[in-house]
Motif scaffolding. Structure first.
Motif: not given
Length: 344
Positions: A143-166
């Motif tokens: 399990p990995v906890s990623f501590l972030t304010n979440g603001r950068a994830f308004k960019n869906l492309k970044l979220v998709k890059k992270i999602t592709s890691i699996g």
């Protein structure tokens, strides 16, 4: 960095990270490229399997204790917010990707959980993607906890890059301090942060990522914690977990402690109401960083042993407490401590 001290007798020109090995009375450190011999150190008290760094100045730091189950990967001191109660002092020191990759290369032992933190890690989005890829390759089921304010994830492309890691056990831990943009933006010191964060949370949800909402309790948030609980239950019912957190009074929070401090004993009824409101709506909810004796009896079952081992302590009076082993204790790094701590 957990523990640091200065030693003599090691001559290196570049920062060095390695794993400690102890055989009989011989203490060595090896990173696969260079092997160093260490002298015993009472302060650091090396354990076989520890990950340490050695600087050319002679400063030795423990980065990971083999007896700990949590591995923390610190990306940067930089942040795109300026929270009024931030426990850290941010600067422009860049990122520490190479250091973290070296730590992972050594495959720390006994790791049951990984935390990725800053500053704000997503200030360097490419670094985040590279590090998450390496984490997934090295610890695919951890399990990995990623501590972030979440603001950068308004960019869906970044979220998709992270999602592709699996990585299926990746949890994004995102703070929300109010149910409205005025108060949230004031606390994080950045106009538009509330809208950015909510967009980021919904983008993570769209890509089926796990989200945890965190909120910190202090004088500027405690009066609206019940409203925030209602907001989360109504508008963000899909989040995996909600964490209600006591504050660590260090960094900026320590400098403004007279303005921010409120004894957890004085707001325990408010916490009781907000936490049970979420719990009764079927939302997984936890209380972090508040000793059991400072909570009402009916919400103690939701309290977690949440403070990192390297900065957790217990007052002397806790030695006779029957539930000490289940209690989070207090922050050794905080300048404010409740006067109402008692053994149960």
């Amino acid at each position: 960095i957990m523990l640091s001290t200065k030693i003599e007798g090691i001559n290196i020109e570049q920062p060095y990270i390695g794993k400690v090995y102890i055989e009989d009375d011989l203490i060595t450190c090896n990173n696969g490229r260079r092997k160093l011999t260490l002298s015993p150190n009472d302060f650091l008290n090396y354990e076989s399997g520890d990950i340490i760094s050695i600087m050319p100045t002679g400063i030795v730091s423990i980065l990971y204790r083999t007896s700990w189950q949590d591995l923390t990967l610190f990306i940067t001191n930089q942040c795109n917010s300026a929270c009024i109660m931030c426990p850290q002092v941010c600067d422009n020191s860049g990122h520490f990707l190479n250091m973290n990759l070296q730590i992972l290369e050594l495959r720390p032992e006994n790791v049951k959980h990984i935390g990725i933190t800053g500053g704000e890690p997503t200030v360097f989005p490419d670094v985040v993607v590279a590090l998450l890829n390496r984490v997934h390759d090295t610890y695919p089921d951890t399990p990995v906890s990623f501590l972030t304010n979440g603001r950068a994830f308004k960019n869906l492309k970044l979220v998709k890059k992270i999602t592709s890691i699996g990585h299926s056990k990746l949890l994004f831990c995102i703070p929300l301090y109010a149910a409205n943009y005025e108060q949230h933006d004031y606390i994080v010191g950045s106009k538009g942060a509330f809208v950015d964060t909510i967009k980021g949370i919904f983008n993570l949800f769209r890509m089926r990522q796990l989200v945890e909402i965190r909120t910190v309790l202090f004088s500027k948030t405690i009066g609206n914690i019940k409203l925030l609980a209602d907001y989360i239950a109504r508008n963000l019912p899909f989040v995996r977990h909600v964490a209600i957190m006591g504050m660590e009074y260090s960094g900026y929070a320590a400098k403004n402690s007279k303005e921010f401090w409120i004894d957890p004993f004085d707001y325990k009824e408010i916490v009781d109401s907000a936490v049970l409101s979420l719990h009764r709506r079927g939302m997984m909810t936890s209380i972090y960083n508040i000793p059991l004796c400072l909570l009402t009896e009916r919400v103690r079952f939701l309290a977690r042993d949440s403070i990192s081992a390297w900065k957790k302590t217990y007052p002397i009076c806790c030695n006779t407490c029957s539930v000490k082993e289940q209690c989070c204790g207090i922050f050794e790094t905080s300048i404010n401590i409740s006067e109402h701590i008692i053994p149960l």
